[in-house]
Design a protein around this motif. Structure first.
Motif, short mmCIF file in Angstrom:
data_model
loop_
_atom_site.label_atom_id
_atom_site.label_comp_id
_atom_site.label_asym_id
_atom_site.label_seq_id
_atom_site.Cartn_x
_atom_site.Cartn_y
_atom_site.Cartn_z
N LEU A 53 4.89 2.87 -9.97
CA LEU A 53 4.29 2.82 -11.30
C LEU A 53 4.98 3.79 -12.25
N PHE A 54 5.30 4.99 -11.77
CA PHE A 54 5.95 5.98 -12.63
C PHE A 54 7.31 5.48 -13.10
N VAL A 55 8.09 4.91 -12.20
CA VAL A 55 9.41 4.40 -12.58
C VAL A 55 9.26 3.28 -13.61
N ILE A 56 8.31 2.39 -13.40
CA ILE A 56 8.08 1.29 -14.35
C ILE A 56 7.70 1.84 -15.72
N LEU A 57 6.82 2.83 -15.73
CA LEU A 57 6.39 3.41 -17.01
C LEU A 57 7.52 4.12 -17.72
N MET A 58 8.36 4.85 -16.97
CA MET A 58 9.48 5.55 -17.59
C MET A 58 10.51 4.57 -18.16
N MET B 166 -1.99 4.79 -18.13
CA MET B 166 -1.46 4.48 -16.80
C MET B 166 -0.75 5.67 -16.16
N LEU B 167 -0.32 6.62 -16.97
CA LEU B 167 0.32 7.82 -16.41
C LEU B 167 -0.63 8.61 -15.52
N PHE B 168 -1.94 8.49 -15.76
CA PHE B 168 -2.91 9.17 -14.91
C PHE B 168 -2.86 8.65 -13.47
#
Length: 317
Positions: A55-60, A96-98
């Motif tokens: 999820l973090f990679v997708i958000l970044m 979503m970062l949470f």
């Protein structure tokens, strides 16, 4: 819309912003170092979950596309892409970062001196809602938006502040490091999201139902070219203008400025309704499952509280 592929005339650097991409990659590498290698040095540290990492990679990468990729370039050309950028950044990526950043890291950072006081103040539900919606509404006052779009430092600084305020706004609902019993009740979370939507409506309504195009950035050739310098190298922009006679966004869209503005307002409002609907559904399902799973515990707690109240009543009778 017209031929959006024509933004290629601004060149590779304007479309893909390599330096910003390198910065995003550095953040991703730092994330994996902290969460995958150094987590034992942080209180409460635990191994990184696969879902969090993905999820973090997708958000970044999404942030890169929105702020350093073609969408960022288009947001300076066409107002509707600007509103798409706003909606995804503040209504999807921020909350979503949470779920992408392990809770012990958030807890550690928010516990640092000074930061803890700032977080404690600005995550108070009412203040958090009015702070974000106030900043968002002020941003879209024509004079403010046109001014910010002419200065890269002011524009980037305001965007960062707006993103932080979005983090504060979603904090009471989605934070994972605060014990569940100290969270808002589910009904309050539902009302909280509803209230956010209510406060977003006036600014969206003004944009949608205005009888004229409000922003010089998207209507005046001079202001538009000034805004383009935020994402296109000056030499490249001058060469494009001299070679094509380009003077405004009409080259890239079949919409009139007013239609583009109204489309942007609709995009923001529709995305808000869809995203908030999903959040409300998740909260309601979580609430329903909790109630069913804990029916006996809830009954026992209620009886215990009733007995305590009766004992207290008898004591002072």
């Amino acid at each position: 819309m017209g031929n959006l592929t024509s933004i290629s005339i601004f060149g590779f650097w304007a479309n893909w912003t390599p330096f910003f991409f390198v910065g995003v990659l550095c953040v991703i590498v730092l994330y994996f170092l902290i969460c995958g290698k150094w987590y034992k040095d942080i209180p409460g540290g635990r191994p990184l979950k696969k879902g969090e990492a993905i999820l973090f990679v997708i958000l970044m990468l999404s942030i890169y596309l929105l702020e350093g990729g073609p969408i960022d370039l288009l947001s300076h050309i066409i107002f509707s892409f600007h509103m798409l950028q706003m909606a995804v950044l503040f209504l999807i990526i921020a909350p979503m970062l949470f779920f992408a950043i392990p809770e012990y890291i958030v807890k550690y950072i928010e516990g640092l001196p000074v930061i803890n006081k700032i977080v404690h103040l600005f995550t108070k539900p009412i203040l958090a809602i009015f702070l974000f919606n106030g900043l968002f509404s002020v941003y879209h006052i024509p004079l403010v938006l046109d001014t910010l779009k002419q200065d890269v430092v002011l524009h980037d600084l305001y965007t960062i502040i707006l993103f932080i305020s979005a983090w504060f706004m979603w904090h009471p609902i989605f934070n994972r490091h605060i014990p569940e019993e100290n969270h808002m009740s589910n009904i309050k979370k539902i009302l909280y999201i509803f209230f956010i939507g209510v406060l977003l409506t006036p600014s969206c309504g003004l944009i949608i139902f205005s009888g004229n195009a409000m922003y010089d950035t998207y209507t005046s050739g001079e202001a538009w070219l000034g805004a383009m310098t935020l994402c296109v190298p000056t030499d490249t922009l001058n060469a494009v203008v001299q070679g094509t006679g380009l003077s405004g966004p009409e080259y890239f869209t079949n919409f009139t400025p007013l239609e583009d503005q109204q489309t942007g307002g609709v995009i923001m409002k529709v995305m808000q309704e869809i995203v908030f609907g999903i959040y409300l559904y998740i909260i309601f399902i979580k609430w329903f499952r909790y109630e069913r799973k804990n029916e006996k515990q809830i009954t026992d707690d209620s009886l215990k509280k009733l007995q305590e109240q009766r004992a207290l009543y008898k004591q002072f009778r």
